[in-house]
Motif scaffolding. Structure first.
Motif, PDB file in Angstrom:
ATOM      1  N   THR A  18      -1.063  -7.939  44.524  1.00 15.24           N
ATOM      2  CA  THR A  18      -0.073  -7.807  43.404  1.00 15.24           C
ATOM      3  C   THR A  18       0.015  -7.788  42.024  1.00 15.24           C
ATOM      4  N   VAL A  19      -1.219  -8.359  41.372  1.00 12.57           N
ATOM      5  CA  VAL A  19      -1.706  -8.198  39.959  1.00 12.57           C
ATOM      6  C   VAL A  19      -2.113  -7.039  39.777  1.00 12.57           C
ATOM      7  N   VAL A  20      -3.029  -6.469  40.747  1.00 12.44           N
ATOM      8  CA  VAL A  20      -3.658  -4.954  40.669  1.00 12.44           C
ATOM      9  C   VAL A  20      -2.212  -4.102  40.572  1.00 12.44           C
ATOM     10  N   ALA A  21      -1.307  -3.959  41.451  1.00  6.99           N
ATOM     11  CA  ALA A  21      -0.296  -3.200  41.413  1.00  6.99           C
ATOM     12  C   ALA A  21       0.594  -3.226  40.114  1.00  6.99           C
ATOM     13  N   LEU A  22       0.935  -4.633  39.649  1.00  7.52           N
ATOM     14  CA  LEU A  22       1.343  -4.762  38.537  1.00  7.52           C
ATOM     15  C   LEU A  22       0.780  -4.065  37.258  1.00  7.52           C
ATOM     16  N   ALA A  23      -0.250  -4.103  37.187  1.00  7.22           N
ATOM     17  CA  ALA A  23      -1.137  -3.831  36.103  1.00  7.22           C
ATOM     18  C   ALA A  23      -1.304  -2.054  36.071  1.00  7.22           C
ATOM     19  N   GLY A  24      -0.765  -1.573  37.225  1.00  5.77           N
ATOM     20  CA  GLY A  24      -0.686  -0.265  37.278  1.00  5.77           C
ATOM     21  C   GLY A  24       0.433   0.501  36.642  1.00  5.77           C
ATOM     22  N   VAL A  25       1.593  -0.292  36.258  1.00  5.26           N
ATOM     23  CA  VAL A  25       2.708  -0.092  35.800  1.00  5.26           C
ATOM     24  C   VAL A  25       2.989  -0.656  34.580  1.00  5.26           C
ATOM     25  N   GLN A  26       2.285  -1.654  33.971  1.00  6.43           N
ATOM     26  CA  GLN A  26       2.510  -2.291  32.918  1.00  6.43           C
ATOM     27  C   GLN A  26       1.463  -2.912  32.101  1.00  6.43           C
ATOM     28  N   ASN A  27       1.474  -3.278  30.917  1.00  9.00           N
ATOM     29  CA  ASN A  27       0.461  -3.741  30.239  1.00  9.00           C
ATOM     30  C   ASN A  27      -0.361  -5.099  30.846  1.00  9.00           C
ATOM     31  N   PRO A  28      -1.530  -5.068  31.182  1.00  6.73           N
ATOM     32  CA  PRO A  28      -1.951  -6.200  31.604  1.00  6.73           C
ATOM     33  C   PRO A  28      -1.621  -7.560  31.120  1.00  6.73           C
ATOM     34  N   SER A  29      -1.903  -7.628  29.678  1.00  2.00           N
ATOM     35  CA  SER A  29      -1.685  -8.664  28.834  1.00  2.00           C
ATOM     36  C   SER A  29      -0.125  -9.476  28.999  1.00  2.00           C
ATOM     37  N   GLU A  30       0.651  -8.652  29.633  1.00  5.17           N
ATOM     38  CA  GLU A  30       2.142  -9.088  29.566  1.00  5.17           C
ATOM     39  C   GLU A  30       2.473  -9.477  31.100  1.00  5.17           C
ATOM     40  N   ILE A  31       1.417  -9.417  31.979  1.00  6.99           N
ATOM     41  CA  ILE A  31       1.523  -9.932  33.292  1.00  6.99           C
ATOM     42  C   ILE A  31       1.339 -11.563  33.332  1.00  6.99           C
ATOM     43  N   THR A  32       2.311 -12.280  33.378  1.00  4.58           N
ATOM     44  CA  THR A  32       2.317 -13.658  33.354  1.00  4.58           C
ATOM     45  C   THR A  32       2.356 -14.320  34.979  1.00  4.58           C
ATOM     46  N   THR A  33       2.202 -15.432  34.948  1.00  6.25           N
ATOM     47  CA  THR A  33       2.429 -16.064  36.323  1.00  6.25           C
ATOM     48  C   THR A  33       3.849 -15.927  36.863  1.00  6.25           C
ATOM     49  N   ALA A  34       4.852 -15.857  35.718  1.00  6.34           N
ATOM     50  CA  ALA A  34       6.277 -15.996  36.216  1.00  6.34           C
ATOM     51  C   ALA A  34       6.609 -14.631  36.828  1.00  6.34           C
ATOM     52  N   VAL A  35       5.923 -13.543  36.062  1.00  7.10           N
ATOM     53  CA  VAL A  35       6.279 -12.001  36.571  1.00  7.10           C
ATOM     54  C   VAL A  35       5.483 -12.032  38.031  1.00  7.10           C
ATOM     55  N   ILE A  36       4.322 -12.626  38.071  1.00  9.53           N
ATOM     56  CA  ILE A  36       3.596 -12.253  39.438  1.00  9.53           C
ATOM     57  C   ILE A  36       4.289 -13.129  40.517  1.00  9.53           C
ATOM     58  N   ALA A  37       4.878 -14.384  40.296  1.00  5.77           N
ATOM     59  CA  ALA A  37       5.597 -14.902  41.283  1.00  5.77           C
ATOM     60  C   ALA A  37       6.913 -14.206  41.433  1.00  5.77           C
ATOM     61  N   LYS A  38       7.464 -13.645  40.508  1.00  9.56           N
ATOM     62  CA  LYS A  38       8.762 -12.996  40.709  1.00  9.56           C
ATOM     63  C   LYS A  38       8.702 -11.763  41.876  1.00  9.56           C
TER      64      LYS A  38
END
Length: 214
Positions: A18-38
């Protein structure tokens, strides 16, 4: 598979993916645990049952990147017919890995830029060291086989190999066209290999490639 019935290990693996996928579409520094959980459709509490902190999640992600990337380049090198062909295969497999996982270079660059020492940053440094050792080994074998110049500084050549890929990927990210890394890779790699004496007249993979106009 219903995520409610995943094992603890499967849940950790899903978090990493999930984190790898999120980092592909947004700034990794903006990936919070809340974003991951959502994204995973779970609560932050459920996430922290498998990871004690966000840093632990990032460490797990970098461990995954290390295993996946080094595994890919090892497989590519093992299938090659010669040391220089192994270098070629490693280069292209690395580029293909980045295209398949565009969030990876963003996370790697982000971790290396952090001033503080983190577990994830330590893993990234270990990854780069392991990568460089593999390259140095291939370059030494290429020297022994007469495929590159005998006076090649293999440590410097290994650094340049990795730096060449990083530059290629960075320019592609800046242009917004990551696929350009794949189309530009052969030409860039050719220049690198010629710099080692592996592209002029040339013994590559045991075959002679005549220079243009010969």
């Amino acid at each position: 598979m219903d995520s409610r019935y995943l094992s603890a290990e499967e849940r950790r693996q899903l978090t990493v993916e999930t984190v790898v996928a999120l980092a592909g579409v947004q700034n990794p520094s903006e990936i919070t645990t809340a974003v991951i959980a959502k994204r995973m459709h779970v609560t932050q509490g459920a996430l922290f049952r498998h990871f004690p902190s966000k840093d632990a999640i990032w460490q797990a992600v970098m461990d995954w990147v290390t295993v996946q990337l080094l595994g890919r380049i090892d497989q590519a090198a093992d299938r090659a017919a010669s040391p220089v062909e192994a270098l070629r295969a490693m280069f292209m497999s690395h580029v293909d890995f980045v295209i398949a996982h565009p969030g990876v270079p963003r996370m790697l660059f982000g971790e290396l830029q952090r001033a503080e020492a983190t577990l994830a940053k330590k893993v990234v440094r270990s990854l780069l060291q392991g990568y460089a050792q593999r390259l140095t080994g291939q370059l030494e074998r290429a020297k022994a086989a007469g495929e590159v110049e005998s006076d090649t500084d293999t440590q410097a050549a290994a650094i340049l190999f990795i730096g060449t890929i990083q530059g290629l990927v960075m320019q592609s990210l800046l242009s917004g066209d990551l696929q350009a890394a794949r189309s530009n890779a052969p030409g860039v790699l050719g220049i690198y290999l010629r710099g080692l004496g592996a592209g002029r007249g040339d013994r590559i993979g045991g075959a002679i490639f005549p220079t243009q106009g010969a």
